[in-house]
Design an enzyme around this catalytic site. Structure first.
Site, PDB file in Angstrom:
ATOM      1  N   SER A 143       6.974 -11.359  34.034  1.00  0.00           N
ATOM      2  CA  SER A 143       5.875 -12.224  33.642  1.00  0.00           C
ATOM      3  C   SER A 143       4.668 -11.364  33.300  1.00  0.00           C
ATOM      4  O   SER A 143       4.767 -10.369  32.577  1.00  0.00           O
ATOM      5  CB  SER A 143       5.562 -13.214  34.767  1.00  0.00           C
ATOM      6  OG  SER A 143       4.490 -14.071  34.428  1.00  0.00           O
ATOM      7  N   TYR A 157      -0.750 -17.123  25.230  1.00  0.00           N
ATOM      8  CA  TYR A 157       0.114 -16.191  25.953  1.00  0.00           C
ATOM      9  C   TYR A 157       0.115 -16.514  27.447  1.00  0.00           C
ATOM     10  O   TYR A 157       1.182 -16.540  28.078  1.00  0.00           O
ATOM     11  CB  TYR A 157      -0.371 -14.765  25.719  1.00  0.00           C
ATOM     12  CG  TYR A 157       0.397 -13.721  26.501  1.00  0.00           C
ATOM     13  CD1 TYR A 157       1.703 -13.395  26.151  1.00  0.00           C
ATOM     14  CD2 TYR A 157      -0.175 -13.073  27.592  1.00  0.00           C
ATOM     15  CE1 TYR A 157       2.412 -12.447  26.862  1.00  0.00           C
ATOM     16  CE2 TYR A 157       0.527 -12.117  28.310  1.00  0.00           C
ATOM     17  CZ  TYR A 157       1.820 -11.812  27.940  1.00  0.00           C
ATOM     18  OH  TYR A 157       2.526 -10.871  28.657  1.00  0.00           O
ATOM     19  N   LYS A 161       3.387 -17.453  29.995  1.00  0.00           N
ATOM     20  CA  LYS A 161       3.753 -16.735  31.208  1.00  0.00           C
ATOM     21  C   LYS A 161       3.609 -17.613  32.446  1.00  0.00           C
ATOM     22  O   LYS A 161       4.351 -17.433  33.430  1.00  0.00           O
ATOM     23  CB  LYS A 161       2.922 -15.458  31.335  1.00  0.00           C
ATOM     24  CG  LYS A 161       3.308 -14.395  30.310  1.00  0.00           C
ATOM     25  CD  LYS A 161       4.790 -14.021  30.416  1.00  0.00           C
ATOM     26  CE  LYS A 161       5.158 -12.856  29.523  1.00  0.00           C
ATOM     27  NZ  LYS A 161       6.583 -12.461  29.669  1.00  0.00           N
TER      28      LYS A 161
END
Length: 269
Positions: A143, A157, A161
């Site tokens: 991650s 983004y 994650k």
């Protein structure tokens, strides 16, 4: 003579042609594992495979686009044919996205989720039959510290994650009764090609970050230690750990800090 801790085990690493994935392939090979390397760039993938073989173990490079179901199915078929099972799956493939949420395109956001989230699910699901054949098998999802806290200009983004983190928690409990451990590793700023391949909203580009990046090799060693110890959560870099803790205990204060990390009016020329 000390027996390598991963001797006769098989490790599959996605995104293995560069950066963290390539360093991880070498780290597990040095620990005695046979390594399956998956990535799209065939030339770089072959180079990475030669580095693995130079460490005295078997390397199986498989050109693979993890967003394509047929590629993933072929990857696991070749892994099965070569090694008859899988001890550790390292879901490392990923791409970044930079720019304010109002400026990124839907296509960019979908691409990031396709690689960072859907591909992770796709590869894991395909790998489970092979993992179930090996006692003590593990899944390691890579991650980011940004999966624990959203930052300005990185929202797309960060969201991808955060989805990886939630999926990891669910998968961990779903597979616990079968003895398959699911681990999460969250790197901070790392020396790699990640920034060069990142998607940017039109007119936006990030300046150099005034923080010391962690070498990909150091991240790989942390991944190896996490696998050996079965550590469920690993957060890397001092700034990364500080950010996660600050967001947990003083989130309002960290909001103020986060606002100072980016100027939303600043665009690239």
């Amino acid at each position: 003579m000390k027996i390598p801790p991963f001797r006769e085990r098989t490790v599959l690493v996605t995104g293995a042609s560069s950066g963290i994935g390539r360093a991880a392939a070498r780290a597990f090979a040095a620990a005695g594992a046979n390594v399956v390397l998956a990535a799209r760039r065939e030339s770089a993938l072959q180079d990475a495979a030669r580095e693995v073989e130079a460490l005295g173990v078997r390397a199986l490079p498989v050109p693979c686009d993890v967003t394509r179901a047929e590629d993933v199915e072929r990857l696991l078929r070749e892994t099965d044919a070569a090694f008859g099972g899988l001890d550790l799956l390292v879901n490392n493939a990923g791409i970044g996205l930079y720019g304010p949420l109002e400026a990124i395109s839907e296509a960019q956001l979908r691409e990031v989720f396709e690689v960072n989230v859907f591909a992770l699910w796709r590869v894991t699901r395909a790998a489970l039959p092979l993992l179930r054949r090996r006692k003590g098998a593990q899944v390691m999802n890579v991650s980011s510290v940004l999966g624990h806290r959203g930052l300005p200009l990185l929202g797309g983004y960060c969201a991808s994650k955060a989805a990886v983190n939630a999926m990891t928690e669910s998968l961990r409990t779903e597979l616990a009764s079968e003895g398959i451990r699911v681990l999460l590793v969250s790197p901070g700023l790392t020396e790699s090609e990640f920034r060069e391949h990142r998607r940017n909203a039109e007119g936006w580009a990030q300046d150099a970050i005034p923080l010391r990046a962690m070498p990909a090799e150091a991240v790989a060693q942390a991944m190896l230690r996490a696998a050996l110890r079965g550590r469920r959560d690993t957060v890397l870099t001092l700034p990364g750990r500080a950010m996660v803790l600050a967001n947990r205990f003083v989130p309002g204060l960290f909001d103020l800090v986060a606002r100072r990390t980016a100027n939303p009016r600043k665009k690239s020329s």
